[in-house]
Scaffold this motif. Structure first.
Motif, PDB file in Angstrom:
ATOM      1  N   GLY A   1      49.010   4.751  -3.301  1.00  0.00           N
ATOM      2  CA  GLY A   1      48.692   3.585  -2.485  1.00  0.00           C
ATOM      3  C   GLY A   1      48.938   2.255  -3.164  1.00  0.00           C
ATOM      4  N   VAL A   2      49.754   2.262  -4.241  1.00  0.00           N
ATOM      5  CA  VAL A   2      50.072   1.016  -4.948  1.00  0.00           C
ATOM      6  C   VAL A   2      51.598   0.870  -5.037  1.00  0.00           C
ATOM      7  N   LYS A   3      52.243   1.036  -3.905  1.00  0.00           N
ATOM      8  CA  LYS A   3      53.701   1.028  -3.844  1.00  0.00           C
ATOM      9  C   LYS A   3      54.305  -0.258  -4.392  1.00  0.00           C
ATOM     10  N   SER A   4      53.573  -1.355  -4.300  1.00  0.00           N
ATOM     11  CA  SER A   4      54.108  -2.656  -4.712  1.00  0.00           C
ATOM     12  C   SER A   4      54.412  -2.735  -6.203  1.00  0.00           C
ATOM     13  N   ILE A   5      53.856  -1.816  -7.014  1.00  0.00           N
ATOM     14  CA  ILE A   5      54.070  -1.877  -8.464  1.00  0.00           C
ATOM     15  C   ILE A   5      55.110  -0.875  -8.948  1.00  0.00           C
ATOM     16  N   LYS A   6      55.744  -0.152  -8.032  1.00  0.00           N
ATOM     17  CA  LYS A   6      56.594   0.961  -8.465  1.00  0.00           C
ATOM     18  C   LYS A   6      57.769   0.515  -9.322  1.00  0.00           C
ATOM     19  N   GLU A   7      58.353  -0.651  -9.018  1.00  0.00           N
ATOM     20  CA  GLU A   7      59.485  -1.128  -9.812  1.00  0.00           C
ATOM     21  C   GLU A   7      59.045  -1.503 -11.224  1.00  0.00           C
ATOM     22  N   GLU A   8      57.861  -2.115 -11.332  1.00  0.00           N
ATOM     23  CA  GLU A   8      57.331  -2.450 -12.664  1.00  0.00           C
ATOM     24  C   GLU A   8      57.061  -1.184 -13.462  1.00  0.00           C
ATOM     25  N   VAL A   9      56.482  -0.187 -12.802  1.00  0.00           N
ATOM     26  CA  VAL A   9      56.207   1.087 -13.486  1.00  0.00           C
ATOM     27  C   VAL A   9      57.504   1.689 -14.008  1.00  0.00           C
ATOM     28  N   PHE A  10      58.544   1.646 -13.190  1.00  0.00           N
ATOM     29  CA  PHE A  10      59.831   2.219 -13.593  1.00  0.00           C
ATOM     30  C   PHE A  10      60.353   1.544 -14.858  1.00  0.00           C
TER      31      PHE A  10
END
Length: 357
Positions: free
Chosen positions: A201-210
């Motif tokens: 439920g925190v899709k907005s951070i997925k690019e940062e996580v990557f």
């Protein structure tokens, strides 16, 4: 055993012989089993298949007789590291600019990214080559960097550039174990993190996580690059499942990869959020609520990646993995997705092939 399984026997032994030292040999490594073993204070586990040396090492640790082990099986050396004397890969200016390129800003599109990377011919050629790969079905049709960015997408192009940079940094590390920990696990972590962020439920951070997943093991990379044999010893001790990788690094080098990574990122003048992510990665179950979503998703993705590669045996790490799942209310059905079958699927991703080869 015809009437009882191993856990049932252990449960009875703990009642009649609470101080008995137990070493369990099994072919199973499911988190549920590890949790049960931890409940019954079973800290030593040997996973099949195994050899005699593995049994010797486990028994020596269990009985506090590590003096029986060959010196190479323990991490005993210490060396105070001088950062200025270490071989540290440089970070090209274009990579730094790409990392700072905010793909979520409406004014940052394909034209702006093209202007950023087009002066670097090697990076431009690499992006065009990937756009012409079978994965994108445009074999030979993409001729310009702008067409490549339009086809692949701004976010994916940025990620490809960082993947390629990370892939080239530790090219001197030829050992399979080093490749697993410094190339394969980071890209697995990055790709799993993309999926996990949406699931949690925190899709907005997925690019940062990557991006953070690809870079936050820089301390490990530098230690292995400068002291490959000694770092292999650290990894071997870590795989015994007794101590954390950070404790073993600290014992061997008088510094751990987290502290070293922070120093390197500061030297590179990396954004503060990247430095914070490295610094926070030593968190444990009791401090779970004090870190950010990026820290939690990144750690969970890393633990899952290690589990897929059979590199996770520390009960405390398995406990942390379950605690993060519970924090985000991720069901057991979803948890079971991240299995060996999932690993086989991830291996087909073009980013994985680009990173690992």
């Amino acid at each position: 055993m015809p009437h009882k399984n191993g856990l049932e026997v252990i449960q009875e032994l703990r009642v009649s012989h609470p101080d008995l030292k137990i070493l369990m040999i099994t072919s199973h490594t499911e988190p549920v089993l590890i949790q049960q073993l931890h409940k019954y204070q079973i800290r030593h586990l040997v996973v099949k298949p195994f050899d005699k040396q593995k049994i010797r090492e486990k028994l020596a640790k269990l009985l506090d007789r590590e003096d029986f082990l060959p010196k190479v099986a323990t991490v005993q050396k210490k060396a105070a590291l001088n950062l200025s004397e270490l071989q540290i890969p440089s970070i090209p200016s274009v990579i730094n600019k790409v990392l700072l390129f905010n793909v979520d800003k409406i004014e940052n599109g394909s034209v702006e990214l093209e202007q950023l990377i087009s002066p670097d011919r090697a990076i431009s050629a690499m992006v065009i080559r990937i756009a012409n790969s079978a994965y994108y079905g445009r074999s030979g049709k993409i001729k310009t960097i702008r067409d490549a960015i339009t086809l692949i997408g701004v976010k994916n192009v940025r990620n490809i550039i960082v993947v390629q940079h990370v892939r080239s940094a530790p090219k001197a590390l030829k050992n399979t174990k080093l490749t697993t920990h410094l190339l394969e696990i980071p890209i697995l972590t990055a790709l799993i993190g993309l999926e996990l962020a949406a699931t949690a439920g925190v899709k907005s951070i997925k690019e940062e996580v990557f991006l953070h997943a690809l870079l936050y093991r820089i301390g490990m990379n530098v230690l292995a690059l400068n002291f490959s044999e000694r770092y292999l010893g650290v990894l071997k001790a870590y795989e015994e499942g007794v101590k954390s990788i950070y404790d073993l690094e600290q014992k061997e080098f008088d510094i751990n990869s987290v502290d070293l990574g922070c120093k390197i990122f500061e030297m590179w003048k990396m954004p503060e959020d990247f430095i914070r992510t490295i610094r926070n990665q030593k968190f444990h179950k009791d401090t779970l609520s004090s870190v950010t979503d990026i820290d939690r998703i990144l750690k969970l993705a890393e633990l899952l990646a290690q589990n897929m590669k059979n590199q996770l045996g520390n009960p405390l790490e398995l406990e942390l993995m379950q605690a993060i799942f519970q924090h985000y209310n991720i069901s057991e059905d979803i948890q079971e997705i991240y299995s060996e079958e999932y690993y086989e699927i991830v291996k087909e991703h073009p980013f994985f092939e680009l990173m690992v080869g």
